[in-house]
Design an enzyme around this catalytic site. Structure first.
Site, PDB file in Angstrom:
ATOM      1  CB  SER A 208      -0.956  -0.043   1.199  1.00 47.73           C
ATOM      2  OG  SER A 208      -2.001   0.890   1.048  1.00 47.73           O
ATOM      3  CG  ASP A 234      -4.244  -4.933  -2.941  1.00 53.14           C
ATOM      4  OD1 ASP A 234      -4.539  -5.395  -4.065  1.00 53.14           O
ATOM      5  OD2 ASP A 234      -5.103  -4.526  -2.132  1.00 53.14           O
ATOM      6  CG  HIS A 362      -5.505  -3.274   1.295  1.00 51.51           C
ATOM      7  ND1 HIS A 362      -4.943  -2.960   0.072  1.00 51.51           N
ATOM      8  CD2 HIS A 362      -4.988  -2.389   2.195  1.00 51.51           C
ATOM      9  CE1 HIS A 362      -4.120  -1.927   0.214  1.00 51.51           C
ATOM     10  NE2 HIS A 362      -4.132  -1.568   1.490  1.00 51.51           N
TER      11      HIS A 362
END
Length: 409
Positions: A208, A234, A362
């Protein structure tokens, strides 16, 4: 009942076929969740049912586990925190003084062997270096000579920032440039601490926000030729910018505090924020701290709402920098819908390796640490240059008399 009736009953009942075994229903066959926590006994069998001795004393059966802990204790153990040193060999602090602040960087480290690579991870916003704890255990099973360095970013985990007066800094510089420089500082601080003459081959892996940070480090070449490759977990520019629009809503619905660390872990697993209980048990406690105003209440260490001024800065231009930077490139996503146009074109041109885990959320490295570790291990092997044999230089061949200078016969 008369003697005649008793005799008749005994005679006819003895002719009846034996009673068929009871077939348990589906519900009876299903084990309680707590049973999964109990170690199996080699004595467990259908023949070990409870029986009575000649004196009437009940003999407990191993299969009944009469002396097991109460169910509530077993359930609590599923949410009990796990220590960081089950996953890393050491943790270190490195002081970094700037004109305005002093940052005490905290990192988790398992050093590589003499010939192994160093996998440097960077967590996402609000997480900590322990987000990669379960991943580290799985990776070192595959590449035993590798090392893993997993720092807490400033404002996260156990990394602290103080002013010149020694008080906690009221503001945090979480700009992308600063976070990238922090990561490079930590890597070089570890080099000095370990007394390495040169850095080992480095693979950067960021989740992220961490994906944007490792891409920035690669783009600015902050680690020079030591950087072998980098991977992003991700996050892509397009979907990240879209997700920021709903971030305020998400933060408003998230619990503000928890009555215990176990309840914090349980919330993360039940909400499927983290889908792997083992990873949650080691990573979640580092996200929380005992409240100073209300002891016994656990609040978030990182105020994500306060990081809002930096959100767009983190992700603008990410796709372009990811594709342009030097080194092998890996993009691991939880779904192909996250790809934006620029990355789709890059994928068709073969500019990077793409891997998709559709069953993960996620936090892909926490939800599926073993699969993530396998992908990263293969990614490293594809880019490993330790076994690369380069052709000899022309100057060396001339000196050795194996080649004549241009113009000579």
């Amino acid at each position: 009942m008369s003697d005649l009736q008793r005799s008749f009953a005994r005679t006819h009942l003895s002719r009846l076929p034996p009673e068929p075994p009871t077939i348990p229903d589906e519900q009876g066959e299903e084990q309680d969740d707590v049973d999964d926590l109990r170690p199996g006994s080699p004595n467990d069998s259908s023949s070990s049912a409870s029986s009575a001795s000649s004196t009437g004393t009940v003999v407990p059966s191993p299969s009944r586990k009469l002396f097991e802990k109460p169910r509530s204790s077993a359930i609590k153990s599923r949410s009990a925190p796990l220590p960081w040193d089950d996953f890393f060999s050491q943790d270190l602090y490195f002081e970094h003084k700037t004109p305005s602040d002093t940052i005490n960087h905290h990192v988790y480290l398992t050093p590589p062997s003499a010939s192994g690579p160093l996998i440097v991870t960077h967590h996402g916003a609000g997480s900590s270096g322990l987000s990669f704890a379960a991943f580290t255990t799985e990776l070192l099973k595959i590449i035993p000579n590798a090392g893993v360095l997993s720092p807490d970013a400033r404002g996260h985990g156990l990394t602290t920032t103080t002013t010149s007066t020694g008080n906690p800094s009221p503001t945090q510089d979480l700009s992308l440039t600063t976070l990238a420089e922090d990561l490079a500082f930590v890597v070089n601080a570890v080099k000095a601490h370990m007394k390495w003459s040169t850095l080992p081959d480095i693979v950067l892996i960021g989740h992220s926000l961490g994906g944007a940070v490792v891409t920035e480090v690669a783009h600015e070449r902050l680690l020079g030729t030591s950087l072998l490759a980098y991977g992003v977990l991700d996050v892509v520019e397009g979907s990240a910018m879209d997700a920021l629009k709903s971030m305020d809503t998400y933060l408003s619905t998230r619990p503000k505090s928890f009555p215990s660390l176990a309840s914090g872990i349980e919330w993360h697993t039940k909400s499927r924020t983290i889908r792997n209980a083992t990873s949650a048990r080691v990573s979640v406690p580092s996200l929380l701290q005992d409240s100073k105003t209300k002891p016994g209440t656990w609040t978030w260490r990182t105020d994500l709402a306060a990081t809002k001024p930096f959100w767009e800065d983190w992700f603008i231009g990410l796709s372009k920098k990811f594709l342009e930077s030097r080194g092998g490139k890996l993009l691991l996503l939880a779904g192909t819908d996250r790809l934006d146009k620029e990355l789709m074109i890059g994928q068709m041109q073969g500019k990077y390796q793409l891997q998709v885990f559709p069953d993960a959320g996620h936090f892909v490295q926490e939800d599926q640490p073993a699969k993530t570790a396998n992908v990263v291990a293969d990614f490293y092997r594809r880019n490993d240059r330790s076994g690369l044999v380069l052709p000899p230089k022309v100057d060396d061949l001339i000196k050795q008399g194996k080649l004549k200078p241009a113009g000579q016969k």
